[in-house]
Each structure stands twice: as C-alpha cells, then as structure tokens.
Design an enzyme around this catalytic site. Sequence first.
Site, PDB file in Angstrom:
ATOM      1  CG  ASN A   1       7.892 -16.121  37.581  1.00 28.72           C
ATOM      2  OD1 ASN A   1       8.912 -15.558  37.249  1.00 28.72           O
ATOM      3  ND2 ASN A   1       6.959 -16.495  36.698  1.00 28.72           N
TER       4      ASN A   1
ATOM      5  CB  ILE B   1       4.287 -20.943  24.958  1.00 35.26           C
ATOM      6  CG1 ILE B   1       3.240 -20.153  25.746  1.00 35.26           C
ATOM      7  CG2 ILE B   1       4.576 -20.254  23.635  1.00 35.26           C
ATOM      8  CD1 ILE B   1       3.743 -18.842  26.307  1.00 35.26           C
TER       9      ILE B   1
ATOM     10  N   PRO C   1      -1.848 -22.128  28.538  1.00 38.28           N
ATOM     11  CG  PRO C   1      -1.815 -20.719  26.679  1.00 38.28           C
ATOM     12  CD  PRO C   1      -2.344 -20.832  28.077  1.00 38.28           C
TER      13      PRO C   1
HETATM   14  N1  CTP Z   1       6.839 -22.923  29.297  1.00 39.59           N
HETATM   15  C1  CTP Z   1       5.996 -22.419  28.334  1.00 39.59           C
HETATM   16  N2  CTP Z   1       4.668 -22.259  28.615  1.00 39.59           N
HETATM   17  C2  CTP Z   1       4.170 -22.577  29.831  1.00 39.59           C
HETATM   18  C3  CTP Z   1       5.028 -23.096  30.824  1.00 39.59           C
HETATM   19  C4  CTP Z   1       6.363 -23.250  30.522  1.00 39.59           C
HETATM   20  O1  CTP Z   1       6.447 -22.119  27.230  1.00 39.59           O
HETATM   21  N3  CTP Z   1       2.888 -22.399  30.079  1.00 39.59           N
HETATM   22  C5  CTP Z   1       8.247 -23.148  28.957  1.00 39.59           C
HETATM   23  C6  CTP Z   1       9.266 -22.295  29.687  1.00 39.59           C
HETATM   24  O2  CTP Z   1       9.547 -21.111  28.962  1.00 39.59           O
HETATM   25  C7  CTP Z   1      10.457 -23.210  29.755  1.00 39.59           C
HETATM   26  C8  CTP Z   1       9.848 -24.594  29.840  1.00 39.59           C
HETATM   27  O3  CTP Z   1       8.531 -24.470  29.343  1.00 39.59           O
HETATM   28  O4  CTP Z   1      11.214 -23.186  28.564  1.00 39.59           O
HETATM   29  C9  CTP Z   1       9.806 -25.232  31.172  1.00 39.59           C
HETATM   30  O5  CTP Z   1       9.311 -24.379  32.151  1.00 39.59           O
HETATM   31  P1  CTP Z   1       9.180 -24.887  33.645  1.00 39.59           P
HETATM   32  O6  CTP Z   1       8.514 -23.825  34.436  1.00 39.59           O
HETATM   33  O7  CTP Z   1      10.504 -25.419  34.115  1.00 39.59           O
HETATM   34  O8  CTP Z   1       8.286 -26.159  33.452  1.00 39.59           O
HETATM   35  P2  CTP Z   1       6.762 -26.387  33.529  1.00 39.59           P
HETATM   36  O9  CTP Z   1       6.235 -26.691  32.184  1.00 39.59           O
HETATM   37  O10 CTP Z   1       6.123 -25.276  34.251  1.00 39.59           O
HETATM   38  O11 CTP Z   1       6.743 -27.732  34.362  1.00 39.59           O
HETATM   39  P3  CTP Z   1       6.718 -27.972  35.946  1.00 39.59           P
HETATM   40  O12 CTP Z   1       5.975 -26.828  36.524  1.00 39.59           O
HETATM   41  O13 CTP Z   1       6.002 -29.248  36.037  1.00 39.59           O
HETATM   42  O14 CTP Z   1       8.150 -28.071  36.350  1.00 39.59           O
END
Ligand code: CTP
Length: 398
Positions: free
Chosen positions: A208, A306, A304
């Site tokens: 990304n 995190i 996962p």
């Molecule tokens: N995050 C994480 N592990 C993942 C996905 C996300 O630790 N597998 C953490 C990111 O570091 C951030 C937060 O979760 O602090 C939100 O990330 P974001 O990409 O905005 O959200 P998603 O969980 O991916 O939700 P969505 O895709 O539904 O917006």
Amino acid sequence: MLAGKRILLIVGGGIAAFKSLDLIRRLRERGATVTPVLTKASEEFVTPLSTSALAGQKVYRDLFDLTDEAEMGHIELSRAANLVVVAPATADLMAKMTAGLANDLASTLLMATDKRVLIAPAMNVRMWEHPATQRNLATLQGDGILTVGPDVGDMACGEHGPGRMSEPLAIVDAVEAALADGPLKGKHVLVTSGPTHEPIDPVRYIANRSSGAQGTAIARSLAALGADVTFITGPADVSPPSGVKVVKVQTAREMKDAVDAALPADAAVFAAAVADWRVENASGSKMKKDGSGKAPALEFAENPDILAGVSQLKKGRPKLVVGFAAETDDVEANATAKRKRKGCDWIVANDVSPETGIMGGSENAVSVISDQGTEVWPRLSKDQVAAKLAKRIAGALA
Ligand code: CTP
C-alpha cells in the site's frame, strides 16, 4: 544538553575516524564527558595524543594494559558510562559485536557493558550493502543496539552510496535522544509503522502507499521524551529514527510476531498500514504466463489483526493502546466504530482520500477519538502531529 553525562566513545579503524575527533568536541561542548577507546586499527587514522587532547582525558587502548586494569578494570570502564557510542562502527566491529567476540579492549567493553550502545556505521558502500553486514545490522538492531546513519554520499574511496558516517552533529542528536530525560523515561513504548508487503511470488507482492513517515515521526517524538522505543517497521520509504530499537519486517504475520516478542510495553501505538489480506496460494517460484491468456487466480486469507489482538489481551495488555484509522468516507463515524470493535483506548483517525494528499505526504489532519469523545486537531505537519501525540501519551502514562 548532555551536562553530567558520561560517554564511552569507541573509535573504529576507518577513514571516518577523523570525524570522531570533531564528535568529541561537539559532545564536550554540550557538557558531556567523553572517555575515548581506540582500536589498534583506528590508531592508523587518529593518534592517541590528539584524541586524548580533545577529550581532555586518558585514552584507553589495550586490554592487557595492567596499569589500566589496576586503575579501572574493563568491566568498570564499560559501565561507568551512561552510553557507549561506537563511531565509526566498521564492518569488522559490527561483525565482532554480532558474533559476541571479545578479543580486544573495544569488543570486550561492548560485551561487558550494561548500558545502551549506539553505533554510527561507516564503510565502503559495497561492504555496507554486503549481505553479511546487512545480516549483522538486523541482528544488532534486534539486540537493541541503537543506530545512526550511515549517510549517502561520496566516499573517500571514490565510490558513491550509503556508507558515510553520519555528521558529528547528527550523532550528537542521536546521543541526546538515547539519553533523553523526559516524562517518558523508564517507559517502554512500541510503535508499528509503514506498509506490509504480502508476497505473491518471490518477485511480486501486494503493498500500500504508506511511507512510514507518521509512524517514524511518532517513534522519534516518543524517544525525545525519554521513552524506550521499540520501532517495528514494514518496508517504509523513510529511514527509521535514531535512538530507538528497530525491528524490520515484511509481512503482517512477521509484524505480529515482532509485536508479541516486544511485549510487555507501557504503551503501544499501531501506526502501520497493515495489509488485511495475504495471498494464501503464494508461489515459491516466479509465476509464468502459460500462453493460455488466463490470469492466475489469487486466493486470499485474512491477516491477524495485530491492534485488536493486543487491545484485547487479558494479561499483559499495555496500559495505553493507540490505533490509527485510515478512512476515505464518514471518517469520524467509522473510526469511532473501529475503536469499539478493536478495543483500543484511542483511535487517531485520518482521511486518506487521494485529494487530501495525506498518504505519502508530509502533513496530516487527524481527530483523536477516546472514551472522552472526539478531539479534532488542525492540519499539521506529521512531525507536529507526532509531538502532540507523544505529549498526550506522556500525560496518559504519568
Ligand atoms: N491494524 C493491525 N493489524 C491489521 C490491520 C490493521 O494492527 N491486520 C491496525 C492498524 O495499524 C491501525 C488500525 O488497525 O492502527 C486500523 O487500520 P485500518 O487499516 O484503518 O483498519 P482495518 O482494521 O484494516 O479496517 P477496515 O479495512 O475495515 O477499515
């Protein structure tokens, strides 16, 4: 300022050793006491007399110098300092440190010390890029050794690239960060940052647009307030800050393992843009066109989460868990729901729609959502957002 701080400075044998004389001067200007240690090889580049004159101190040179052992043993010498600095850190010294060798005064001090160690690598670009040096660097960073540099530029050997020792003032900044006395002194904070790369085959991956700039700035600000920072970063565009423990990872699963290994922590900030999905049928060898015109079908598996995992820990949960929410629509509503869903204490929400220029840019406009409601911050540089957030974290941990 470094008033009252004691630095044990190990000078390695490379052409950059001449810059270490200026480093001694700069450290002393800020009030530090510098005890220099020369390796046999560094005496080819700087003399004990000039080093001792600039340090205003005796120079230590030989492990088996009995007078020194009578005055101060090598164990004591290694521990009397507040910080051990290795500048320049040659490929050879880094290899010795990685292997745990102790066959001269410098390497013995590095094995015996109970203080933090900051290295300023300097070497020819090919030596720096050699897999052995990069392997050693990763091991040393994993051991908690702090690094500053090297810089990119022209080198004494006529080549160009990474390998130049950082300028003395940049090393002084890293020393100050490592010794910072601030409200977060004694607190361990982990920060995730950057994108993750999820392999499709050995040469292709899904990624990304995260540059790692915001997470890097946060780690730097936390260290400046005295925190002991573990910085877990995916393959980012920006270099990790100095004065923090750096753990480099590629994939979401590696990031999770690194976070688990870094716990316990007083606070955790999850600024990484973690890939939600990985390719489950990633190929061990490069995927080839088979001539049929049919594209390969990629199957995805969920990575996962995190942040959610750490937020929901029953035992050993950091006191403060901060997540980020990168949104393109209904930023506040989505981020508020995300905070509840994941179970973190604060969510730093930002609008990453392309027209904001935030992802990959130098500014950020965030709202901080907690159980106290939503705080909307003005559009600031990522460094300013980091400084403000670090201060807020220090307040919460006080
Ligand atoms: N995050 C994480 N592990 C993942 C996905 C996300 O630790 N597998 C953490 C990111 O570091 C951030 C937060 O979760 O602090 C939100 O990330 P974001 O990409 O905005 O959200 P998603 O969980 O991916 O939700 P969505 O895709 O539904 O917006």
